[in-house]
Motif scaffolding. Structure first.
Motif, PDB file in Angstrom:
ATOM      1  N   PHE A  19      65.602  83.043  77.075  1.00 49.52           N
ATOM      2  CA  PHE A  19      66.884  83.322  76.413  1.00 49.52           C
ATOM      3  C   PHE A  19      67.998  83.452  77.448  1.00 49.52           C
ATOM      4  N   ALA A  20      67.731  84.204  78.530  1.00 44.63           N
ATOM      5  CA  ALA A  20      68.740  84.403  79.566  1.00 44.63           C
ATOM      6  C   ALA A  20      69.034  83.124  80.336  1.00 44.63           C
ATOM      7  N   ASN A  21      68.056  82.234  80.414  1.00 41.06           N
ATOM      8  CA  ASN A  21      68.213  81.011  81.203  1.00 41.06           C
ATOM      9  C   ASN A  21      68.799  79.858  80.413  1.00 41.06           C
TER      10      ASN A  21
ATOM     11  N   THR B 255      72.172  77.655  84.421  1.00 44.79           N
ATOM     12  CA  THR B 255      70.752  77.945  84.354  1.00 44.79           C
ATOM     13  C   THR B 255      70.208  78.147  85.771  1.00 44.79           C
ATOM     14  N   VAL B 256      68.909  78.444  85.863  1.00 47.05           N
ATOM     15  CA  VAL B 256      68.302  78.683  87.170  1.00 47.05           C
ATOM     16  C   VAL B 256      68.392  77.438  88.048  1.00 47.05           C
ATOM     17  N   ASN B 257      68.055  76.279  87.496  1.00 45.77           N
ATOM     18  CA  ASN B 257      68.111  75.043  88.278  1.00 45.77           C
ATOM     19  C   ASN B 257      69.541  74.703  88.684  1.00 45.77           C
ATOM     20  N   GLU B 258      70.483  74.923  87.787  1.00 43.98           N
ATOM     21  CA  GLU B 258      71.884  74.661  88.121  1.00 43.98           C
ATOM     22  C   GLU B 258      72.396  75.633  89.179  1.00 43.98           C
ATOM     23  N   LEU B 259      71.943  76.875  89.103  1.00 47.47           N
ATOM     24  CA  LEU B 259      72.337  77.851  90.120  1.00 47.47           C
ATOM     25  C   LEU B 259      71.778  77.482  91.485  1.00 47.47           C
ATOM     26  N   ARG B 260      70.544  77.006  91.532  1.00 47.94           N
ATOM     27  CA  ARG B 260      69.970  76.581  92.805  1.00 47.94           C
ATOM     28  C   ARG B 260      70.767  75.434  93.404  1.00 47.94           C
ATOM     29  N   TYR B 261      71.101  74.453  92.588  1.00 45.46           N
ATOM     30  CA  TYR B 261      71.871  73.309  93.068  1.00 45.46           C
ATOM     31  C   TYR B 261      73.255  73.740  93.541  1.00 45.46           C
ATOM     32  N   THR B 262      73.904  74.615  92.749  1.00 43.09           N
ATOM     33  CA  THR B 262      75.241  75.085  93.104  1.00 43.09           C
ATOM     34  C   THR B 262      75.221  75.919  94.376  1.00 43.09           C
ATOM     35  N   LEU B 263      74.216  76.793  94.510  1.00 45.13           N
ATOM     36  CA  LEU B 263      74.108  77.622  95.705  1.00 45.13           C
ATOM     37  C   LEU B 263      73.892  76.770  96.954  1.00 45.13           C
TER      38      LEU B 263
ATOM     39  N   GLN C  55      73.552  86.737  92.439  1.00 45.52           N
ATOM     40  CA  GLN C  55      73.281  87.817  91.495  1.00 45.52           C
ATOM     41  C   GLN C  55      72.984  87.269  90.107  1.00 45.52           C
ATOM     42  N   ALA C  56      73.721  86.235  89.694  1.00 41.81           N
ATOM     43  CA  ALA C  56      73.433  85.608  88.402  1.00 41.81           C
ATOM     44  C   ALA C  56      72.028  85.004  88.391  1.00 41.81           C
ATOM     45  N   PHE C  57      71.604  84.491  89.539  1.00 40.43           N
ATOM     46  CA  PHE C  57      70.252  83.940  89.661  1.00 40.43           C
ATOM     47  C   PHE C  57      69.205  85.046  89.523  1.00 40.43           C
ATOM     48  N   TYR C  58      69.405  86.151  90.242  1.00 38.83           N
ATOM     49  CA  TYR C  58      68.428  87.244  90.196  1.00 38.83           C
ATOM     50  C   TYR C  58      68.437  87.963  88.846  1.00 38.83           C
TER      51      TYR C  58
END
Length: 477
Positions: free
Chosen positions: A117-119, A267-275, A364-367
């Motif tokens: 849900f969060a992702n 999402t998690v994958n988008e956050l990884r790419y953005t980071l 922080q959004a990732f964690y």
């Protein structure tokens, strides 16, 4: 599944569902209160209000879900202990860990659902929520202007006496104060008999067509002493068009469909790419800044300095090689270079700090997407043994304990995130700080409930005082 597991699961689910619905409704009312200024007095129909609330609901789940698990756990196990059902279980050889087994499996699946849900749901809802707020004035442009009062729209303060038309886009009695670019109030006033708002969903430009009005402007001179000599400009018009950029209202580009402008929409994958992109960009800026700084500091020597350097060794005071006029010129150039370099360093440092803060927010959004998973387990292993210890069900004492624990969890979580955003600690520590602090509490409560020690061992606390009292007042034989 055994009868005991079914009974515990049914009892917990009934309590959890009731608590979740009640808390969710309370937090929805809080959301309405926070955005009441955007909803009240804007001629919104019921469909748009429901849509507004629907997009804002998913962001409440990370707050409501752990609190619901905590409160329902305390209430469920508190009722079991209060009604001596735990005593019957223990007499049959069923421990607290065995009673919690089926519910632990349920919390495990609930945590997986919370992560999904969060992702997936929350980022999509955030994207829709932000864009809905942005487009609300474009779909119905009159919503940006409230009848009978000044409304802040971009660089203008607009007041209308009356709105008519199908979408309220026909205005009567228009008064406009244009904001000054230098922040010293309004120097331009426009008054019109009537006007019309024209907009398009494909554009962020809102056109305000004014008819039969006057344009007043207070001309500001370069010198304040000449203010009284300057005239007050006034002109009339039959038709005037003002273009207002609505994208400034929410600082979101209308035609930009990418979600990279907000970490809560990824999402998690988008956050990884953005980071990965943000870190590479930061490293590139740091290298570029260091190279540019070295280039600015390295100043080539003049011809006179080069000639003297070839013929004889340089003195300790290099300025003594020059005349007083040349020394003064050199010192002025050096001072100017130091000032400009210092300003460039401060500016670049601020930009690099802002980029690092942006990276911290994304981390922080990732964690946070994983913290909610652990928070469900944490609250369950705090609430279940706590309910067994206090032996109280219902909505009295359990609510007190649940609110105190959750407020502590939420306060530490918010505090950690704020510190991490300002580089006071790592984003990992900021996101997991509250969980790390409350985990020992969950272990302690589980241990004490398992061994029937109770919440507080009063004998340990009172024993030192009893010894002191016996020494002061010895018993008479």
């Amino acid at each position: 599944m055994k009868i005991l597991d079914k009974y515990l699961l049914k009892t917990f689910l009934t309590t959890f569902t009731t608590v979740f619905v009640i808390l969710f409704f309370i937090f929805i009312l809080q959301t309405v209160w926070l955005f009441i200024a955007e909803l009240a007095g804007k001629d919104l129909d019921i469909f748009m209000i429901v849509k507004f609330l629907a997009f804002s609901m998913p962001r409440i789940v990370p707050l409501v879900l752990p609190l619901s698990v905590l409160l329902s756990s305390i209430m469920t196990f508190g009722n079991l202990a209060e009604n001596y059902e735990f005593a019957a279980m223990k007499s049959s050889g069923i421990s607290l860990q065995r009673a919690m087994r089926s519910l632990t499996v349920f919390i495990f699946f609930l945590s997986i659902i919370a992560f999904l849900f969060a992702n997936n749901v929350i980022p999509y809802a955030e994207y829709k929520f932000i864009n809905f707020r942005k487009n609300i004035a474009q779909v119905k442009p009159a919503l940006a202007i409230t009848e009978g009062q000044f409304s802040d729209v971009g660089f203008y303060n607009i007041k209308v006496n009356k709105k008519t038309g199908e979408n309220g886009n026909v205005l009567t009695g228009v008064t406009i104060h244009k904001k000054s670019n230098i922040g010293d109030g309004s120097k331009t006033v426009i008054k019109a008999k009537d006007g019309e708002l024209i907009s398009s969903e494909q554009s962020s430009i809102l056109q305000l067509v004014l008819n039969n009005g006057y344009y007043y402007e207070d001309i500001v001179p370069k010198k304040y002493e000449e203010r009284s000599k300057m005239p007050f400009a006034k002109s009339s018009f039959k038709k005037q068009i003002i273009n207002i950029d609505l994208s400034e209202l929410n600082k979101v580009e209308v035609n930009n469909e990418s979600v990279s402008n907000s970490n809560t929409m990824l999402t998690v994958n988008e956050l990884r790419y953005t980071l990965d992109s943000l870190n590479k960009n930061l490293k590139t800026d740091i290298i570029s800044f260091s190279e540019n700084s070295n280039t600015k500091i390295a100043v080539p020597a003049d011809k006179k300095f080069s000639q003297i350097k070839k013929t004889k060794p340089l003195p300790n005071n290099i300025l003594s090689l020059y005349t007083m006029e040349e020394q003064l010129a050199i010192l002025k150039i050096a001072s100017s270079n130091v000032t400009s370099t210092s300003y460039a360093i401060d500016t670049s440092n601020t930009e690099l700090e802002n980029k690092q803060k942006n990276i911290n927010r994304h981390l922080q959004a990732f964690y946070d997407k994983f913290v909610i998973v652990y928070a469900c387990f944490l609250m369950f292993f705090i609430g279940a043994p706590l309910g067994a210890i206090i032996r109280k069900g219902g909505l009295g004492l359990p609510i007190v304990f649940a609110v105190l624990i959750f407020i502590t969890f939420h306060f530490i979580n918010t505090f950690g995130k704020r510190i991490a955003q300002e580089n006071g600690m790592t984003p990992f520590m900021g996101a997991w700080l509250s969980s790390m602090i409350l985990t020992p509490l969950a272990i302690l409560l589980t241990y004490r409930a398992t061994n029937d020690i109770g919440l507080i061992n009063m004998d340990v606390i009172l024993a030192p005082f009893q010894k002191v009292i016996k020494k002061i007042f010895p018993s008479q034989n």
